[in-house]
Write a protein that holds these residues in place. Structure first.
Motif, PDB file in Angstrom:
ATOM      1  N   GLY A 274       0.687  -1.184   0.151  1.00  0.00           N
ATOM      2  CA  GLY A 274       0.000  -0.012  -0.054  1.00  0.00           C
ATOM      3  C   GLY A 274       0.905   1.231   0.055  1.00  0.00           C
ATOM      4  N   GLY A 275       1.991   1.094  -0.116  1.00  0.00           N
ATOM      5  CA  GLY A 275       2.996   2.357  -0.108  1.00  0.00           C
ATOM      6  C   GLY A 275       2.776   3.097  -1.695  1.00  0.00           C
ATOM      7  N   ALA A 276       3.085   4.409  -1.522  1.00  0.00           N
ATOM      8  CA  ALA A 276       2.872   5.432  -2.686  1.00  0.00           C
ATOM      9  C   ALA A 276       3.558   4.986  -3.775  1.00  0.00           C
ATOM     10  CB  ALA A 276       3.654   6.731  -1.999  1.00  0.00           C
ATOM     11  N   LYS A 277       3.221   5.134  -5.073  1.00  0.00           N
ATOM     12  CA  LYS A 277       3.765   4.300  -5.989  1.00  0.00           C
ATOM     13  C   LYS A 277       4.536   5.932  -7.038  1.00  0.00           C
ATOM     14  CE  LYS A 277       0.415   1.063  -7.067  1.00  0.00           C
ATOM     15  NZ  LYS A 277      -0.624   0.616  -7.961  1.00  0.00           N
ATOM     16  N   LEU A 278       5.075   5.539  -7.811  1.00  0.00           N
ATOM     17  CA  LEU A 278       6.048   6.738  -8.742  1.00  0.00           C
ATOM     18  C   LEU A 278       4.927   7.468  -9.618  1.00  0.00           C
ATOM     19  CD1 LEU A 278       9.148   7.730  -8.984  1.00  0.00           C
ATOM     20  CD2 LEU A 278       8.798   6.688 -11.072  1.00  0.00           C
ATOM     21  N   GLY A 279       5.114   8.945  -9.401  1.00  0.00           N
ATOM     22  CA  GLY A 279       4.306   9.594 -10.284  1.00  0.00           C
ATOM     23  C   GLY A 279       5.236   9.781 -11.524  1.00  0.00           C
ATOM     24  N   GLY A 280       6.563   9.898 -11.280  1.00  0.00           N
ATOM     25  CA  GLY A 280       7.358  10.275 -12.530  1.00  0.00           C
ATOM     26  C   GLY A 280       8.683  10.739 -12.163  1.00  0.00           C
ATOM     27  N   ILE A 281       9.633  10.872 -12.970  1.00  0.00           N
ATOM     28  CA  ILE A 281      10.972  11.493 -12.995  1.00  0.00           C
ATOM     29  C   ILE A 281      11.002  12.951 -13.280  1.00  0.00           C
ATOM     30  CG2 ILE A 281      13.355  11.332 -13.674  1.00  0.00           C
ATOM     31  CD1 ILE A 281      12.794   8.499 -14.292  1.00  0.00           C
ATOM     32  N   ILE A 282      11.532  13.665 -12.637  1.00  0.00           N
ATOM     33  CA  ILE A 282      11.590  15.062 -12.838  1.00  0.00           C
ATOM     34  C   ILE A 282      13.078  15.406 -13.325  1.00  0.00           C
ATOM     35  CG2 ILE A 282      11.502  17.556 -12.281  1.00  0.00           C
ATOM     36  CD1 ILE A 282       9.382  16.650 -10.203  1.00  0.00           C
ATOM     37  N   ALA A 283      13.286  15.451 -14.704  1.00  0.00           N
ATOM     38  CA  ALA A 283      14.705  15.668 -15.066  1.00  0.00           C
ATOM     39  C   ALA A 283      15.169  16.912 -15.048  1.00  0.00           C
ATOM     40  CB  ALA A 283      14.767  15.034 -16.678  1.00  0.00           C
ATOM     41  N   ASN A 284      16.048  16.965 -14.139  1.00  0.00           N
ATOM     42  CA  ASN A 284      16.625  18.489 -13.981  1.00  0.00           C
ATOM     43  C   ASN A 284      18.119  18.916 -14.206  1.00  0.00           C
ATOM     44  OD1 ASN A 284      15.999  20.859 -12.733  1.00  0.00           O
ATOM     45  ND2 ASN A 284      17.306  20.365 -10.715  1.00  0.00           N
ATOM     46  N   GLY A 285      18.275  20.118 -14.510  1.00  0.00           N
ATOM     47  CA  GLY A 285      19.602  20.677 -14.819  1.00  0.00           C
ATOM     48  C   GLY A 285      20.368  20.022 -16.032  1.00  0.00           C
ATOM     49  N   LEU A 286      19.433  19.944 -17.142  1.00  0.00           N
ATOM     50  CA  LEU A 286      19.946  19.308 -18.305  1.00  0.00           C
ATOM     51  C   LEU A 286      20.718  20.086 -19.063  1.00  0.00           C
ATOM     52  CD1 LEU A 286      16.624  17.449 -19.240  1.00  0.00           C
ATOM     53  CD2 LEU A 286      18.585  16.759 -17.811  1.00  0.00           C
ATOM     54  N   ILE A 287      21.872  19.774 -19.554  1.00  0.00           N
ATOM     55  CA  ILE A 287      22.671  20.666 -20.205  1.00  0.00           C
ATOM     56  C   ILE A 287      22.982  19.954 -21.471  1.00  0.00           C
ATOM     57  CG2 ILE A 287      24.839  21.845 -20.390  1.00  0.00           C
ATOM     58  CD1 ILE A 287      25.192  21.584 -17.352  1.00  0.00           C
ATOM     59  N   ALA A 288      23.843  18.789 -21.595  1.00  0.00           N
ATOM     60  CA  ALA A 288      24.376  18.478 -22.936  1.00  0.00           C
ATOM     61  C   ALA A 288      23.039  17.750 -23.655  1.00  0.00           C
ATOM     62  CB  ALA A 288      25.254  17.141 -22.410  1.00  0.00           C
ATOM     63  N   PRO A 289      23.357  17.577 -24.991  1.00  0.00           N
ATOM     64  CA  PRO A 289      22.370  16.929 -25.797  1.00  0.00           C
ATOM     65  C   PRO A 289      21.868  15.606 -25.500  1.00  0.00           C
ATOM     66  CG  PRO A 289      24.012  17.970 -27.232  1.00  0.00           C
ATOM     67  CD  PRO A 289      24.563  18.269 -25.805  1.00  0.00           C
ATOM     68  N   TYR A 290      22.875  14.825 -25.073  1.00  0.00           N
ATOM     69  CA  TYR A 290      22.617  13.631 -24.734  1.00  0.00           C
ATOM     70  C   TYR A 290      21.663  13.481 -23.527  1.00  0.00           C
ATOM     71  CZ  TYR A 290      26.452  13.793 -21.220  1.00  0.00           C
ATOM     72  OH  TYR A 290      27.009  14.333 -20.074  1.00  0.00           O
ATOM     73  N   ALA A 291      21.643  14.564 -22.624  1.00  0.00           N
ATOM     74  CA  ALA A 291      20.921  14.430 -21.365  1.00  0.00           C
ATOM     75  C   ALA A 291      19.718  13.745 -21.349  1.00  0.00           C
ATOM     76  CB  ALA A 291      20.937  15.509 -20.668  1.00  0.00           C
ATOM     77  N   ARG A 292      18.757  14.389 -22.442  1.00  0.00           N
ATOM     78  CA  ARG A 292      17.307  14.160 -22.209  1.00  0.00           C
ATOM     79  C   ARG A 292      17.342  12.827 -22.801  1.00  0.00           C
ATOM     80  NH1 ARG A 292      12.375  17.658 -24.471  1.00  0.00           N
ATOM     81  NH2 ARG A 292      11.033  16.101 -24.670  1.00  0.00           N
ATOM     82  N   PRO A 293      17.749  12.252 -23.866  1.00  0.00           N
ATOM     83  CA  PRO A 293      17.675  10.706 -24.237  1.00  0.00           C
ATOM     84  C   PRO A 293      18.055   9.891 -23.207  1.00  0.00           C
ATOM     85  CG  PRO A 293      19.349  12.095 -25.724  1.00  0.00           C
ATOM     86  CD  PRO A 293      18.482  12.843 -24.959  1.00  0.00           C
ATOM     87  N   LEU A 294      19.322  10.374 -22.576  1.00  0.00           N
ATOM     88  CA  LEU A 294      19.612   9.365 -21.353  1.00  0.00           C
ATOM     89  C   LEU A 294      18.871   8.881 -20.456  1.00  0.00           C
ATOM     90  CD1 LEU A 294      23.379   9.050 -20.319  1.00  0.00           C
ATOM     91  CD2 LEU A 294      21.244   9.169 -18.630  1.00  0.00           C
ATOM     92  N   ILE A 295      18.110  10.366 -19.844  1.00  0.00           N
ATOM     93  CA  ILE A 295      17.129  10.004 -19.027  1.00  0.00           C
ATOM     94  C   ILE A 295      15.866   9.296 -19.357  1.00  0.00           C
ATOM     95  CG2 ILE A 295      15.447  11.114 -17.229  1.00  0.00           C
ATOM     96  CD1 ILE A 295      17.708  13.145 -16.572  1.00  0.00           C
ATOM     97  N   ASP A 296      15.452   9.671 -20.653  1.00  0.00           N
ATOM     98  CA  ASP A 296      14.280   9.107 -21.464  1.00  0.00           C
ATOM     99  C   ASP A 296      14.706   7.309 -21.218  1.00  0.00           C
ATOM    100  OD1 ASP A 296      12.591  11.161 -21.827  1.00  0.00           O
ATOM    101  OD2 ASP A 296      13.374  11.606 -23.722  1.00  0.00           O
TER     102      ASP A 296
END
Lengths: 291, 457
Positions: free
Chosen positions: A176-198
């Motif tokens: 009954g614990g809380a589940k994950l709403g999602g990831i907040i991707a923060n402090g993204l700089i490099a072009p690879y950052a977003r696809p990496l987190i995705d």
């Protein structure tokens, strides 16, 4: 406007921008007319600074340590646009038990009927990044919070910490614990950052709810001791936080993450390392670059 | 006697174990270190001389007996195992997990384990009673609050599954606030009050002790009235009021003697809407009974000079009850009243007010050093308290009447100091202690035998 109070926990590696993100979500929602409470669940007790100014706010545990009866007005202060700011606090670094401290502080807030008295629409718990003991898992256990969001950058150590948090969520979810709403991707700089987190989200069967690029607007607001919402209400970053706040309030879906094993996580990271080395860190990387 | 370990008020876990032990059909499952559950079990007998049979037996306590492995890796699965095994080997109507310090510090998710057991249709609930939360009174209060909230629906659920009939005696008066074991004379006292209050024509539920079982707790919310006899039962009564609308009389202490018992019965009668004549019939009977026996006492009272300076050491309910009777009815001078159960600051003005300004000194403390110093300063001729006051009594050459836990070498079965029989027993024990003390002094001084001719100085 929501009918029921939503309780949201925000976790992530130390220094990743949890407090900045949480405070900006709080400010954005308060600005939109919601009644918001932000509770800093970190012994450092600096979660709500940008909402309330630098004035000293006694923590719940400071007051408890002094003894005697604790009143809600002693441990809370109204900050930007009416956000009620509370810091759980903790022992002096190196002594005592901070995990029990979080537990005790939250129990006390419940005893003080905080939520019945203040009737918030949303309560944000800004929690110390490393869930090193049971005490820090209290906010994700049954009955306290509805969903957890994890803040992470594209740095390996932040991803590693997020993966560990997924383990805690996975452990408590069946009871009954809380589940994950999602990831907040923060402090993204490099072009690879977003696809990496995705890709990390794909691997762990989760999702990214918002992308927050690194920005001097955020840094400047922090240096001035305010949120972006207050310092630069019309900036692109203020819009990002407002959108994130609305998503959190409006979308109550959540998932049980499937964290990677230690070796799998290492192997996955190495593939990304190879890719960046091969393509160059500044090269554009397609989403799902690593199969 | 050398006191090696001074255990006046125990810890929250002790209070929880003692309360559960006094209710038929409830089985405690202690989730704590091995030492804690053994300690709680032994301590069950210590404060009142003899713990007596509990529902699960004199020594049997189901415990997870946590060791370092569980501290480091968490004790949740150990608790799961213990619940599973306990429901197999100990028959009960409900099982109550009481947590000690370790699982509360390391953050075991106890509610999750309880939820699992409930999903398998075992009637289990849990209460956090770590010792660091306070003394046995605090543990009693915490468990009581949880039981009044959660036990009736849990038992209803179990009864519905078993197709059991509801209890016929729902319309009763509940007595709350006397902590079994920690209040040493709890059982005799509650039986005494039950008898007198019952004369108003409404059944009384003591909820603890002989004949009281989970069946009484199941119908507890449907009572006509809750009666609170100490600060430790007030929150439970308040909850029952807000949830079920049950009125309550917050009397606040244990009535000793006809005067206070009449006061309590008057308040209960009024709250129940009993006619004034009906109340008067009961209160007059109290007076007649007490007067009859106290008259026997008059001659020896004068003969032995039984008007003394006394000090009282005990929990709120007993300190107030004894003080009001000793000063108000037996004509004693209150040199000091020392309240030892650590009630909330907010309750203390009421407690002092209940003493009616009759005491020369009122102290709230559970520290034996502070208490001994206060006793020395007050210099009473007689002390009413626990065996821990023996040293101070000896130093003051004052007889000690054991009226509080721990009772030491004075086992308690059904002895009572409440109501009418209890008040008369107190007069007997008080006078015997003074007369014995005088006799010993005379014997010492003159080398004579029993001094029948001693008169007041």
């Amino acid at each position: 406007m929501t009918k029921r109070t939503q309780h949201i926990a925000i976790y992530g590696k130390g220094g990743i921008g949890k407090s900045t993100t949480t405070s900006n979500i709080a400010a954005a929602l308060a600005d939109a007319g919601y009644r918001v409470v932000q509770i800093g669940c970190d012994p450092k007790a600096d979660s709500t600074v940008t909402l309330r100014g630098v004035n000293y706010l006694p923590t719940v545990l400071d007051r408890t340590r002094e003894g005697g009866r604790v009143h809600l007005e002693d441990i809370s202060v109204v900050g930007f646009r009416g956000v009620l700011c509370i810091e759980a606090g903790g022992p002096v670094p190196g002594v005592g038990c901070a995990g029990r401290g979080i537990n005790a502080a939250i129990s006390l807030l419940q005893d003080l009927h905080l939520f019945e008295e203040f009737k918030p629409d949303i309560v944000l718990y800004d929690v110390l990044g490393d869930v090193v003991c049971g005490g820090f898992a209290v906010p994700i256990r049954e009955g306290l919070t509805d969903r957890v969001y994890v803040v992470s950058s594209s740095d390996f150590m932040a991803i590693y910490a997020a993966n560990n948090l997924f383990k805690a969520i996975q452990k408590y979810a069946p009871s009954g614990g809380a589940k994950l709403g999602g990831i907040i991707a923060n402090g993204l700089i490099a072009p690879y950052a977003r696809p990496l987190i995705d890709d990390f989200a794909v691997q762990t069967e989760t999702r990214v709810v918002q992308y927050i690029p690194r920005s001097s607007t955020v840094a400047q607001a922090e240096l001035h001791g305010t949120t972006v919402i207050e310092a630069a209400p019309d900036s692109a970053h203020a819009a990002i936080y407002r959108e994130l706040g609305e998503k959190i309030v409006a979308d109550d879906s959540s998932v049980v993450p499937q964290p990677l094993g230690v070796n799998d996580l290492r192997d996955w990271a190495r593939q990304w390392g190879d890719l960046i080395l091969r393509e160059g860190a500044d090269a554009p990387v397609p989403i799902r670059a690593v199969a | 006697m050398t006191i090696v370990h001074e255990d006046r008020n125990g810890c929250a876990l002790h209070g929880g174990v003692r309360l559960l032990g006094a209710i038929g059909g409830l089985v405690p499952i202690v989730h704590a270190n091995a030492g804690c559950s053994l300690g709680a079990t032994l301590a069950d007998g210590t404060p009142s001389g003899s713990g007596g049979p509990r529902y699960t037996g004199p020594l049997e306590t189901s415990s997870t007996t946590l060791v370092e492995r569980h501290v480091v890796f968490g004790g949740g699965s150990r608790l799961r195992e213990q619940i599973k095994n306990t429901v197999k080997v100990l028959a009960g109507d409900a099982y109550v997990v009481l947590t000690g310090c370790v699982p509360e510090v390391i953050g075991d998710d106890v509610p999750a384990m309880v939820k699992e057991a409930r999903q398998q249709h075992f009637p289990v609930l849990s209460v956090a009673t770590p010792g660091f939360n306070g003394n046995a009174y605090r543990g009693y209060e915490t468990l009581l609050n949880t039981l009044v909230d959660q036990l009736p629906p849990l038992l209803d659920e179990a009864a519905a599954a078993a197709d059991a009939a509801p209890d016929a005696t729902a319309e009763a008066i509940n007595l709350l606030g006397i902590a079994p074991g920690q209040d040493a004379f709890w059982e005799g006292d509650l039986l005494e009050l039950e008898g007198w209050i019952g004369r108003l024509g409404v059944p009384v539920r003591r909820l603890v002790g002989v004949g009281q079982t989970s069946a009484d707790w199941r119908v507890l919310p449907r009572a006509r009235l809750n009666v609170v006899l100490s600060p430790w039962g007030r929150e439970a009564a308040r909850r029952l009021h807000s949830r079920h609308g049950t009125p309550f009389v917050d009397f606040g202490w244990l009535p000793v003697g006809s005067r206070d018992l009449a006061l309590l019965i008057g308040q209960i009668g009024q709250s129940l809407g009993v006619a004034a004549e009906g109340i008067a019939a009961v209160t007059q009977a109290l007076d007649v009974r007490e007067r009859h026996f106290l008259q026997k006492f008059a001659a020896s009272y004068l003969h032995h000079g039984l008007q003394q300076r006394v000090a009282i050491v005990g929990g709120t309910a007993y300190a107030i009850g004894l003080a009001r009777y000793l000063a108000g009815t037996l004509g004693q001078t209150l040199a000091a009243v020392i309240v030892t159960d650590v009630p909330d600051e907010s309750r203390r003005p009421d407690i002092t007010a209940a003493l009616g300004g009759g005491a020369e000194a009122v102290l709230f403390s559970d520290s034996s050093d502070e208490i001994a110093a206060a006793l020395t300063a007050a210099a009473p001729q007689v002390i009413f308290g626990s065996v821990i006051e023996a040293g101070a009594a000896r130093a003051l050459d004052a007889p000690l009447v054991i009226t509080a836990a721990p009772t030491g070498h004075s086992p308690v079965l059904v002895r009572s100091y409440a109501g009418i029989a209890g008040a008369l027993a107190l007069a007997e024990d008080f006078s015997a202690a003074v007369i014995r003390h005088q006799a010993a002094a005379d014997e010492h001084a003159a080398g004579t035998a029993w001094p029948l001719s001693r008169r007041a100085a």
